[in-house]
Enzyme design. Structure first.
Site, PDB file in Angstrom:
ATOM      1  CG  PHE A 110      -0.355   0.402   2.517  1.00 33.44           C
ATOM      2  CD1 PHE A 110      -0.415   1.711   2.962  1.00 33.44           C
ATOM      3  CD2 PHE A 110       0.270  -0.532   3.332  1.00 33.44           C
ATOM      4  CE1 PHE A 110       0.129   2.091   4.176  1.00 33.44           C
ATOM      5  CE2 PHE A 110       0.808  -0.166   4.549  1.00 33.44           C
ATOM      6  CZ  PHE A 110       0.752   1.144   4.979  1.00 33.44           C
ATOM      7  CE  LYS A 111       4.124   1.074   5.210  1.00 39.56           C
ATOM      8  NZ  LYS A 111       5.111   0.843   6.255  1.00 39.56           N
ATOM      9  CG  ASP A 112       4.246   0.443  -4.202  1.00 45.81           C
ATOM     10  OD1 ASP A 112       5.413   0.758  -3.914  1.00 45.81           O
ATOM     11  OD2 ASP A 112       3.907  -0.726  -4.481  1.00 45.81           O
TER      12      ASP A 112
END
Length: 468
Positions: A110-112
């Site tokens: 999700f950090k992308d």
């Protein structure tokens, strides 16, 4: 829009001035003087992801010309990078329960969503200023690979990423350590994530070293990441509701408190959020706080190595931002609380007016164990044919415990199951599929320097390799 430190030091600054900074000089975290708001969210409902991101982020980054910000956003949120124009697709599991897909980016986490934009913002700001920067970060598993995939090969910056030696999954470690880009430097620290984070804060707090080597931050202490993550809360709301008077709840696996704090920001901007459900693993510092009012940092020896390793954290950096909100933006009160926390290792807000504010912000919490994770992975696979990773399983388990009749529940996906094959194998008796390009990841040559938890040693390593 001006930004201030949670601890009250320095003068208010613009977005691009804090973009490259990380921690404020007084050791605090930057956040807006006040949250911008949408009195009516209806006009946002028909927007695609890029349009929605621009509508929200232009309120936070109002010192970037609109045309430039739009160009950066449009270059980030593409089908090529995220697999579809939808960027964060919503999957219905059952009536009233949804999964928000956040793992379709380059590093499968999700950090992308935020870090791909942050990489482009960094390159833009450095180019405008004719400057170089050395990015310093710490990761418990996913931030590192997402940051490195976003920043690899970028001009005018080097990346120094600290990770806990032997504490990540083999896939997570290989994602980072196999990168051969000359501007990426991996440092594995003998210790836990909190040791890595402490080193980053120590170095960021050394004003002379930070200035000399132009040290910037990529962790969720960087406000731009929080702002970018707030976008997909709006996106999910519009995907699962029909009217703008409906309320919604989110369940968010949480370690460093950045993702769920972005939900708090979205709620503060006017998004009709009923509950923000904080899901922890066996390292339940946040769950303990929301249940009891006591926030107690664990010693390194107390931090358990779990099957949801990205949440093996006991010092949640973004919790300071939330505490600042609880004390009504009173920097002096925040400094007193954090001084006590640093001296004694805990603070107890139970019985105070501050803790009574928690219910008003919509936060509730729960925890999950290894057995819970396995059971949830099996259940979601059996009932819905959907394979989820162990962190997402923590979120689903705790979210369902707090589910309310008539209120849609969105569970936040954190990563693809391929990153945690061992746990998936234990739960389902089969390996997760691997996306193309990751088939032989662990067999690739790896570049990593292993060090003791010594800020001085890390400083020396950075000084030898930093951009002048």
């Amino acid at each position: 829009m001006r930004y201030v430190s949670t601890r009250g030091g320095g003068k208010p600054q613009a977005f691009t001035e804090i973009l490259l900074e990380g921690l404020a000089p007084d050791g605090g975290l930057y956040l807006p003087e006040e949250f911008p708001s949408f009195p009516d969210v209806a006009p946002l409902r028909s927007m695609n992801y890029r349009e929605l991101a621009f509508a929200i982020l232009s309120k936070f980054a109002d010192d970037i010309p609109s045309a430039d910000l739009k160009r950066l956003i449009d270059a980030t949120y593409t089908k090529k990078i995220f697999g579809s124009e939808d960027v964060t697709p919503v999957k219905k599991l059952e009536d009233g329960v949804y999964l928000l897909g956040l793992s379709e980016g380059p590093s499968l986490a999700f950090k992308d969503i935020a870090l791909q934009l942050l990489g482009n913002l960094f390159e833009y700001a450095l180019g405008k200023r004719g400057q170089r920067i050395n990015i310093l970060g710490a990761t418990s598993g996913d931030t590192g690979s997402s940051a490195e995939y976003a920043l690899r090969g970028k001009e005018n910056l080097q990346v120094f990423m600290l990770s806990p030696h032997g504490r990540m999954s083999a896939f997570q470690a290989a994602q980072m350590y196999s990168l051969q880009d000359a501007n990426v430097h991996n440092i594995a620290i003998r210790g836990v994530f909190d040791d890595c984070q402490d080193i980053v804060k120590s170095i960021s707090g050394d004003a002379a070293f930070k200035a000399k080597h132009r040290i910037g931050a990529v962790n969720s202490i960087n406000w731009a990441r929080i702002a970018a993550q707030a976008v997909y809360y709006f996106k999910a709301y519009f995907a699962v509701t029909r009217g703008d008077d409906e309320v919604i709840s989110f369940s968010v696996p949480s370690g460093n408190f950045g993702n769920v704090y972005a939900g708090h920001v979205a709620r503060s901007m006017g998004l009709p959020v009923k509950r923000l459900i904080v899901a922890t693993n066996e390292n339940d510092v946040l769950d303990e706080f929301f249940r009891t009012g006591r926030y107690r940092v664990r010693e390194a020896a107390e931090v358990k190595a779990t099957s949801s390793p990205s949440m093996d954290i006991s010092k949640s950096s973004n919790f300071e931002r939330y505490a600042y909100d609880l004390v009504g933006g009173d920097a002096e009160a925040l400094r007193r609380l954090w001084g006590k926390l640093e001296r004694e290792g805990s603070i107890d807000l139970s019985g105070t007016v501050y803790y009574r504010q928690v219910a008003e912000t919509g936060f509730v919490s729960g925890s999950s164990t290894h057995a819970d994770r396995l059971a949830t992975i099996r259940r979601i696979w059996k009932d819905h044919g959907v394979m989820i990773d162990p962190h997402t399983a923590d979120g689903v388990k705790v979210g369902l415990e707090h589910r309310e009749l008539g209120v849609p529940l969105v569970c936040m996906e954190t990563a693809q199951p391929a990153k945690f094959a061992e746990t998936i194998r234990e739960a389902l008796g089969r390996d997760p599929g691997r996306p193309a390009g990751f088939e032989n990841l662990e067999k690739l040559p790896q570049r990593v320097e292993v060090m003791d938890a010594d800020a001085g040693r890390v400083k020396a390593y950075i000084a030898e390799r930093a951009q002048p």
